[in-house]
Write a protein that holds these residues in place. Sequence first.
Motif, PDB file in Angstrom:
ATOM      1  N   UNK A  94      45.998  -4.922  68.426  1.00  0.00           N
ATOM      2  CA  UNK A  94      45.127  -6.096  68.374  1.00  0.00           C
ATOM      3  C   UNK A  94      45.038  -6.766  69.739  1.00  0.00           C
ATOM      4  N   UNK A  95      46.156  -6.880  70.423  1.00  0.00           N
ATOM      5  CA  UNK A  95      46.150  -7.477  71.764  1.00  0.00           C
ATOM      6  C   UNK A  95      45.353  -6.611  72.738  1.00  0.00           C
ATOM      7  N   UNK A  96      45.558  -5.298  72.683  1.00  0.00           N
ATOM      8  CA  UNK A  96      44.847  -4.392  73.582  1.00  0.00           C
ATOM      9  C   UNK A  96      43.335  -4.456  73.358  1.00  0.00           C
ATOM     10  N   UNK A  97      42.917  -4.612  72.114  1.00  0.00           N
ATOM     11  CA  UNK A  97      41.489  -4.692  71.787  1.00  0.00           C
ATOM     12  C   UNK A  97      40.918  -6.091  72.038  1.00  0.00           C
ATOM     13  N   UNK A  98      41.757  -7.009  72.508  1.00  0.00           N
ATOM     14  CA  UNK A  98      41.352  -8.390  72.795  1.00  0.00           C
ATOM     15  C   UNK A  98      40.774  -9.077  71.567  1.00  0.00           C
ATOM     16  N   UNK A  99      41.493  -8.944  70.455  1.00  0.00           N
ATOM     17  CA  UNK A  99      41.059  -9.547  69.203  1.00  0.00           C
ATOM     18  C   UNK A  99      41.401 -11.032  69.218  1.00  0.00           C
ATOM     19  N   UNK A 100      40.382 -11.829  68.977  1.00  0.00           N
ATOM     20  CA  UNK A 100      40.491 -13.292  68.961  1.00  0.00           C
ATOM     21  C   UNK A 100      41.405 -13.728  67.821  1.00  0.00           C
ATOM     22  N   UNK A 101      42.255 -14.714  67.965  1.00  0.00           N
ATOM     23  CA  UNK A 101      42.482 -15.582  69.106  1.00  0.00           C
ATOM     24  C   UNK A 101      43.652 -15.189  69.995  1.00  0.00           C
ATOM     25  N   UNK A 102      44.095 -13.957  69.932  1.00  0.00           N
ATOM     26  CA  UNK A 102      45.134 -13.489  70.852  1.00  0.00           C
ATOM     27  C   UNK A 102      46.526 -14.008  70.539  1.00  0.00           C
ATOM     28  N   UNK A 103      46.869 -14.105  69.254  1.00  0.00           N
ATOM     29  CA  UNK A 103      48.180 -14.617  68.826  1.00  0.00           C
ATOM     30  C   UNK A 103      49.010 -13.557  68.122  1.00  0.00           C
ATOM     31  N   UNK A 104      48.613 -12.316  68.214  1.00  0.00           N
ATOM     32  CA  UNK A 104      49.105 -11.279  67.324  1.00  0.00           C
ATOM     33  C   UNK A 104      50.549 -10.861  67.550  1.00  0.00           C
ATOM     34  N   UNK A 105      51.131 -11.213  68.688  1.00  0.00           N
ATOM     35  CA  UNK A 105      52.533 -10.853  68.904  1.00  0.00           C
ATOM     36  C   UNK A 105      53.491 -11.972  68.490  1.00  0.00           C
ATOM     37  N   UNK A 106      52.974 -13.055  67.933  1.00  0.00           N
ATOM     38  CA  UNK A 106      53.827 -14.149  67.457  1.00  0.00           C
ATOM     39  C   UNK A 106      54.600 -13.708  66.209  1.00  0.00           C
ATOM     40  N   UNK A 107      55.805 -14.248  66.048  1.00  0.00           N
ATOM     41  CA  UNK A 107      56.634 -13.909  64.887  1.00  0.00           C
ATOM     42  C   UNK A 107      55.924 -14.269  63.585  1.00  0.00           C
ATOM     43  N   UNK A 110      53.194 -13.650  62.223  1.00  0.00           N
ATOM     44  CA  UNK A 110      51.774 -14.012  62.205  1.00  0.00           C
ATOM     45  C   UNK A 110      51.035 -13.286  61.082  1.00  0.00           C
ATOM     46  N   UNK A 111      51.441 -12.074  60.772  1.00  0.00           N
ATOM     47  CA  UNK A 111      50.766 -11.390  59.660  1.00  0.00           C
ATOM     48  C   UNK A 111      51.123 -12.058  58.340  1.00  0.00           C
ATOM     49  N   UNK A 112      52.401 -12.284  58.114  1.00  0.00           N
ATOM     50  CA  UNK A 112      52.855 -12.821  56.836  1.00  0.00           C
ATOM     51  C   UNK A 112      52.382 -14.251  56.578  1.00  0.00           C
ATOM     52  N   UNK A 113      52.312 -15.053  57.616  1.00  0.00           N
ATOM     53  CA  UNK A 113      51.983 -16.464  57.416  1.00  0.00           C
ATOM     54  C   UNK A 113      50.521 -16.807  57.669  1.00  0.00           C
ATOM     55  N   UNK A 114      49.765 -15.933  58.322  1.00  0.00           N
ATOM     56  CA  UNK A 114      48.404 -16.278  58.707  1.00  0.00           C
ATOM     57  C   UNK A 114      47.395 -15.182  58.339  1.00  0.00           C
ATOM     58  N   UNK A 115      47.554 -14.022  58.898  1.00  0.00           N
ATOM     59  CA  UNK A 115      46.568 -12.966  58.714  1.00  0.00           C
ATOM     60  C   UNK A 115      46.545 -12.453  57.270  1.00  0.00           C
ATOM     61  N   UNK A 116      47.697 -12.133  56.721  1.00  0.00           N
ATOM     62  CA  UNK A 116      47.765 -11.619  55.348  1.00  0.00           C
ATOM     63  C   UNK A 116      47.222 -12.584  54.309  1.00  0.00           C
ATOM     64  N   UNK A 117      47.656 -13.853  54.300  1.00  0.00           N
ATOM     65  CA  UNK A 117      47.113 -14.801  53.323  1.00  0.00           C
ATOM     66  C   UNK A 117      45.596 -14.985  53.452  1.00  0.00           C
ATOM     67  N   UNK A 118      45.083 -15.012  54.674  1.00  0.00           N
ATOM     68  CA  UNK A 118      43.634 -15.126  54.854  1.00  0.00           C
ATOM     69  C   UNK A 118      42.907 -13.874  54.381  1.00  0.00           C
ATOM     70  N   UNK A 119      43.495 -12.715  54.592  1.00  0.00           N
ATOM     71  CA  UNK A 119      42.893 -11.473  54.098  1.00  0.00           C
ATOM     72  C   UNK A 119      42.831 -11.478  52.575  1.00  0.00           C
TER      73      UNK A 119
END
Length: 155
Positions: A109-122, A124-133
């Motif tokens: 995700x970082x390499x592809x410059x996916x907005x907003x560039x927070x993907x290496x944060x602890x 982030x999938x479980x608390x943000x990306x997954x629930x929104x998906x």
Amino acid sequence: MGMIFAGRRLTPDQVRDLEIDAPGTLEKLGEAELDLDKAWHGIHFLLTRSAWKTTPGAGEAVLGGDPVGEDTGYGPARLLTADRVAAVAAGLRDLDAAALRTRYDAAALEEAEIYPGIWDADDVFETYLGPNADQLRAFYLAAARENQAVLLTIA
């Protein structure tokens, strides 16, 4: 504020109104039923493995649809007809957060410059990306059950 994704489910009457008077209808629609905040781009990438291209079915969930009306900030709103919503819902049916978790790669995700560039944060999938998906998935499944169209905006 940034680029915020919103989705609205539309009845056949609302779609007809949109075709007749897009600016007036867009103003009258009110609050969106779905707000993915800034998670939209990450979800799109997980669904398509592309920063901007769409693919049939689930790959149209975020950036799909036909342009409608004026620029809302980051392009015009986009309309997916009820038939396309049904195809998106079918593609999302088995793609809950747990399934998408297997596709998650922070470095990609970082390499592809996916907005907003927070993907290496602890977490982030479980608390943000997954629930929104999961919200996106539920939104499309409900729209398909009701034979509704969907209007998407990023503003």
